[in-house]
Motif scaffolding. Structure first.
Motif, PDB file in Angstrom:
ATOM      1  N   ARG A  29      38.592  45.455  37.700  1.00 53.34           N
ATOM      2  CA  ARG A  29      39.267  45.839  36.414  1.00 53.34           C
ATOM      3  C   ARG A  29      40.243  44.364  36.307  1.00 53.34           C
ATOM      4  O   ARG A  29      40.506  43.903  35.186  1.00 53.34           O
ATOM      5  CB  ARG A  29      40.111  46.920  36.249  1.00 53.34           C
ATOM      6  CG  ARG A  29      39.561  48.380  36.233  1.00 53.34           C
ATOM      7  CD  ARG A  29      38.640  48.523  35.004  1.00 53.34           C
ATOM      8  NE  ARG A  29      39.558  48.214  33.761  1.00 53.34           N
ATOM      9  CZ  ARG A  29      40.213  49.228  33.169  1.00 53.34           C
ATOM     10  NH1 ARG A  29      40.166  50.426  33.682  1.00 53.34           N
ATOM     11  NH2 ARG A  29      40.885  48.942  31.907  1.00 53.34           N
ATOM     12  N   GLU A  32      38.181  41.719  35.140  1.00 54.97           N
ATOM     13  CA  GLU A  32      37.843  41.945  33.502  1.00 54.97           C
ATOM     14  C   GLU A  32      38.960  41.156  32.850  1.00 54.97           C
ATOM     15  O   GLU A  32      38.525  40.441  31.901  1.00 54.97           O
ATOM     16  CB  GLU A  32      37.614  43.486  33.234  1.00 54.97           C
ATOM     17  CG  GLU A  32      37.450  43.513  32.041  1.00 54.97           C
ATOM     18  CD  GLU A  32      38.044  45.011  31.425  1.00 54.97           C
ATOM     19  OE1 GLU A  32      38.179  46.103  32.396  1.00 54.97           O
ATOM     20  OE2 GLU A  32      38.379  45.081  30.295  1.00 54.97           O
ATOM     21  N   ARG A  33      40.109  41.562  33.019  1.00 54.73           N
ATOM     22  CA  ARG A  33      41.160  41.021  32.388  1.00 54.73           C
ATOM     23  C   ARG A  33      41.488  39.381  32.801  1.00 54.73           C
ATOM     24  O   ARG A  33      41.487  38.822  31.634  1.00 54.73           O
ATOM     25  CB  ARG A  33      42.766  41.517  32.793  1.00 54.73           C
ATOM     26  CG  ARG A  33      42.657  43.040  32.735  1.00 54.73           C
ATOM     27  CD  ARG A  33      43.127  43.044  31.095  1.00 54.73           C
ATOM     28  NE  ARG A  33      43.080  44.556  30.543  1.00 54.73           N
ATOM     29  CZ  ARG A  33      44.439  45.088  30.675  1.00 54.73           C
ATOM     30  NH1 ARG A  33      45.485  44.244  30.932  1.00 54.73           N
ATOM     31  NH2 ARG A  33      44.521  46.335  30.438  1.00 54.73           N
ATOM     32  N   CYS A  35      38.861  37.658  33.142  1.00 49.71           N
ATOM     33  CA  CYS A  35      37.663  36.863  32.282  1.00 49.71           C
ATOM     34  C   CYS A  35      38.239  36.978  30.766  1.00 49.71           C
ATOM     35  O   CYS A  35      37.763  36.092  30.135  1.00 49.71           O
ATOM     36  CB  CYS A  35      36.610  37.697  32.394  1.00 49.71           C
ATOM     37  SG  CYS A  35      35.646  37.475  34.179  1.00 49.71           S
ATOM     38  N   GLN A  77      33.023  39.958  32.218  1.00 46.81           N
ATOM     39  CA  GLN A  77      33.566  40.866  31.691  1.00 46.81           C
ATOM     40  C   GLN A  77      33.293  41.981  31.471  1.00 46.81           C
ATOM     41  O   GLN A  77      33.993  43.074  31.767  1.00 46.81           O
ATOM     42  CB  GLN A  77      34.443  39.973  30.324  1.00 46.81           C
ATOM     43  CG  GLN A  77      35.865  40.976  29.739  1.00 46.81           C
ATOM     44  CD  GLN A  77      36.349  40.192  28.425  1.00 46.81           C
ATOM     45  OE1 GLN A  77      35.686  39.362  28.225  1.00 46.81           O
ATOM     46  NE2 GLN A  77      37.125  41.147  27.798  1.00 46.81           N
ATOM     47  N   CYS A  80      32.239  43.866  34.575  1.00 50.91           N
ATOM     48  CA  CYS A  80      33.500  44.213  35.287  1.00 50.91           C
ATOM     49  C   CYS A  80      34.397  45.388  34.489  1.00 50.91           C
ATOM     50  O   CYS A  80      34.578  46.391  35.309  1.00 50.91           O
ATOM     51  CB  CYS A  80      34.512  43.087  35.355  1.00 50.91           C
ATOM     52  SG  CYS A  80      34.030  41.959  36.349  1.00 50.91           S
ATOM     53  N   SER A  81      34.092  45.489  33.185  1.00 59.21           N
ATOM     54  CA  SER A  81      34.617  46.501  32.336  1.00 59.21           C
ATOM     55  C   SER A  81      33.910  47.921  32.833  1.00 59.21           C
ATOM     56  O   SER A  81      34.444  48.953  33.113  1.00 59.21           O
ATOM     57  CB  SER A  81      34.676  46.220  31.098  1.00 59.21           C
ATOM     58  OG  SER A  81      34.948  47.533  30.360  1.00 59.21           O
TER      59      SER A  81
END
Ligand SMILES: Nc1ncnc2c1ncn2[C@@H]1O[C@H](COP(=O)(O)OP(=O)(O)OP(=O)(O)O)[C@@H](O)[C@H]1O
Length: 579
Positions: A29, A32-33, A35, A77, A80-81
């Motif tokens: 997570r 993800e942020r 990215c 992203q 990962c999300s």
């Protein structure tokens, strides 16, 4: 923040699972942020800014690589999300499953006496609502908080490299914002604690109100209780408003500080531009990312309030976890028969000045029947509760089969003994389910035979579905006497060598009492029987009668012997014969 790490650590230490997927999920997570933020910086480094020593990748690579880079970031992203959420949820729920299991294991190992002191409603609220609160932290809040804090910090370092003066302007009010948030959250925490206490009180009162509604209505006391509940609900309303007010004002002040930092950055940028110290590209980067970096910090501030809730819930559950468990040996003890010996036993309930039992000494030989009699409050039930290890005595010792009760595993103790207490506990299942609780492998014939001997068979057969009739929560569809007879039948079905009966036939009519007594005498043959009795007529054939008064054994002997002594027993006997 120590309260937070400590709270999280305690939850993880308590849970009997490690849940590595949670950590993987959290890391994904955060990635993800990162990215989501990275394209701005990629664009900046692609274009290049000679003023800040950045030559620009565009000089040496074709534009196609930029497209590939941006696409790769988007893909990472998305992945990962998806996997971040999946793993955070799976890991979080797995961890909380382990946490719930450990809590229940602990509650299951608490001395029964300690459990009786807890208000059922409050205990239920703690085990459900508090645990749910902690669960939402692990499954939803933690990932957001980590990302909200770590990603801005990572990119701030890059911004320092691009232009430290603008970064400083952007960050300068943050310590003030956090200090204020911390200060206000102290008040918020206090109101939150009061609100939660209000909820716990209300839950306790509600359970008692609903459970005792019949008595309250009959005594015309339902209205005052409703008023009490209403006061409690009003207090919750007041505290809830307080929580919102403190949380709201804390966030507003925090927001003002953040807005101030944006204004300050603008002023510094204007000055740098006027003195030709700021390139257009650097300014564009700051203008694009400033809000995106500061907003998550604002979100983090909001999560902090939720995390305070975690700390409070965790503290309450930790208090429960700290209640001492029944001490048990690891290996089963080898018992030599079923002789019960009380040696100078003294019991004082927690917080009480008076001893409930003192200097109690007696021996019950294997196969004997011992009756405990005496006036109300003399300590009869307490004595029986000691044998069931509801409590441990503070003085002296109790032995079973030559072994101290504390050296016998509870499982082993309960295999050897069967109990019938004053407060009968039945479950919302069929009559048969309730009976077979004592011996799941019992055949129907065996169950029916025991029921016949304890005068249950007739009334069970008259129920709409006989042995398969559901009897409602705690057997509420049965009469008091029927419930008691069922509990006696259940205890006897267990076929344990020791039987402990507390006022077992108290709410049964005299005829049924005679019948049960007859059945009991037959079934109890060869077993050790310890009976607490108010009606002396039911125990006058006992091998030994102990007369308790004020927690001490004041007389002992057989019925005739005690009558001849003409003491307390004789007086109780005369009174009962006359009444
Ligand atoms: N859980 C408890 N906490 C504090 N005091 C207790 C508790 N249980 C019993 N007592 C006290 O211990 C004393 C003995 O109680 P106990 O219930 O053993 O008496 P008893 O002889 O069985 O009474 P009864 O015949 O009325 O059932 C009483 O003074 C009672 O108030």
């Amino acid at each position: 923040m120590q309260w937070l790490t400590e709270g999280l650590r305690q939850v993880m230490a308590t849970a009997d699972t490690r849940a590595p997927r949670l950590w993987l999920g959290l890391a994904l997570r955060v990635l993800e942020r990162a990215c989501a933020m990275a394209p701005f910086f990629l664009g900046f480094f692609w274009l290049g800014d000679p003023a800040s020593g950045n030559q620009g990748l565009a000089q040496s690579a074709s534009p196609g690589w930029l497209a590939v880079g941006l696409l790769a970031l988007l893909m990472v992203q998305l992945l990962c999300s998806h996997f971040g959420q999946l793993n955070t949820f799976l890991g979080g729920y797995q961890l909380m499953h382990g946490y719930r299991r450990s809590l229940l294991d602990h509650v299951g190992r608490l001395p029964l006496g300690a459990l009786r002191r807890e208000r059922i409603g409050q205990l239920g609220e703690r085990l459900t609502e508090d645990v749910k609160r902690i669960e939402s932290i692990f499954t939803h809040v933690l990932a957001e908080l980590l990302a909200a804090l770590s990603v801005p910090l990572m990119f701030m370092l890059v911004l320092v490299w691009v232009d430290w003066r603008l970064t400083l302007a952007l960050l300068v009010t943050l310590p003030l914002a956090f200090a204020m948030l911390n200060l206000l959250s102290g008040f918020f925490l206090a109101v939150g604690r009061r609100k939660q206490q209000g909820f716990l009180e209300a839950a306790g009162l509600l359970v008692e109100f609903i459970g005792g509604l019949r008595t309250l209505r009959l005594f015309d006391r339902a209205e005052p209780w409703r008023t009490r509940l209403d006061c409690q609900f009003r207090a919750i309303e007041r505290h809830s408003l307080g929580v919102e007010a403190w949380a709201g004002s804390a966030i507003q002040l925090y927001r003002i500080c953040i807005d101030m930092s944006l204004a300050l950055m603008l002023a510094v940028a204007a000055w740098l531009a006027a003195t030709s110290q700021l390139s257009a590209l650097s300014w564009m980067l700051f203008a694009l990312v400033a809000n995106r970096l500061l907003d998550p910090l604002l979100d983090a501030a909001a999560y902090l309030s939720e995390l305070r809730g975690l700390a409070q819930a965790q503290t309450r559950l930790q208090e429960l976890m700290q209640l001492p468990e029944v001490q048990e040996p690891l290996a089963p003890a080898s018992l030599h028969g079923h002789r019960v010996v009380f040696r100078n036993v003294g019991l004082r309930y927690p917080g009480q000045a008076q001893w409930a039992l003192q200097g109690v000494e007696f021996v019950v030989e294997e196969g004997q029947m011992v009756a405990i009699v005496g006036p109300s409050g003399a300590g009869k039930s307490s004595l029986l509760h000691l044998l069931a290890r509801f409590h441990d005595p503070q003085q002296g010792s109790i032995e079973l089969g030559g072994v101290d009760l504390r050296q016998i595993r509870l499982e082993q103790l309960y295999q050897q003994s069967s109990f019938v207490f004053q407060d009968v506990q039945l479950f919302d299942g069929s009559v048969l389910d309730n009976l077979c609780l004592a011996k799941p492998e019992a055949s129907l014939e065996e169950v029916v035979e025991v029921c016949r001997q304890t005068c249950c068979d007739e009334f069970i057969r008259s129920l709409p579905e006989g042995y398969d009739t559901r009897i409602g929560e705690n057997g509420q569809r049965l009469s008091g006497g029927e419930r008691q007879r069922l509990s006696i039948a259940r205890a006897l079905l267990k076929d344990a060598p020791i039987l402990l009966l507390d006022e077992a036939t108290a709410s049964v009519d005299p005829l049924a009492q005679y019948e049960i007594q007859r059945g009991l005498s037959q079934l109890a043959q060869g077993r050790t029987l310890i009976v607490v009795a108010h009606r002396l007529g039911t125990v006058c054939h006992a091998d030994l009668i102990l007369v308790l008064e004020g927690g001490c054994v004041v007389e002992r002997g057989r019925h005739e012997q005690l009558l001849a002594e003409d003491g307390l027993y004789a007086e109780l006997w005369r009174r009962q014969q006359a009444g």
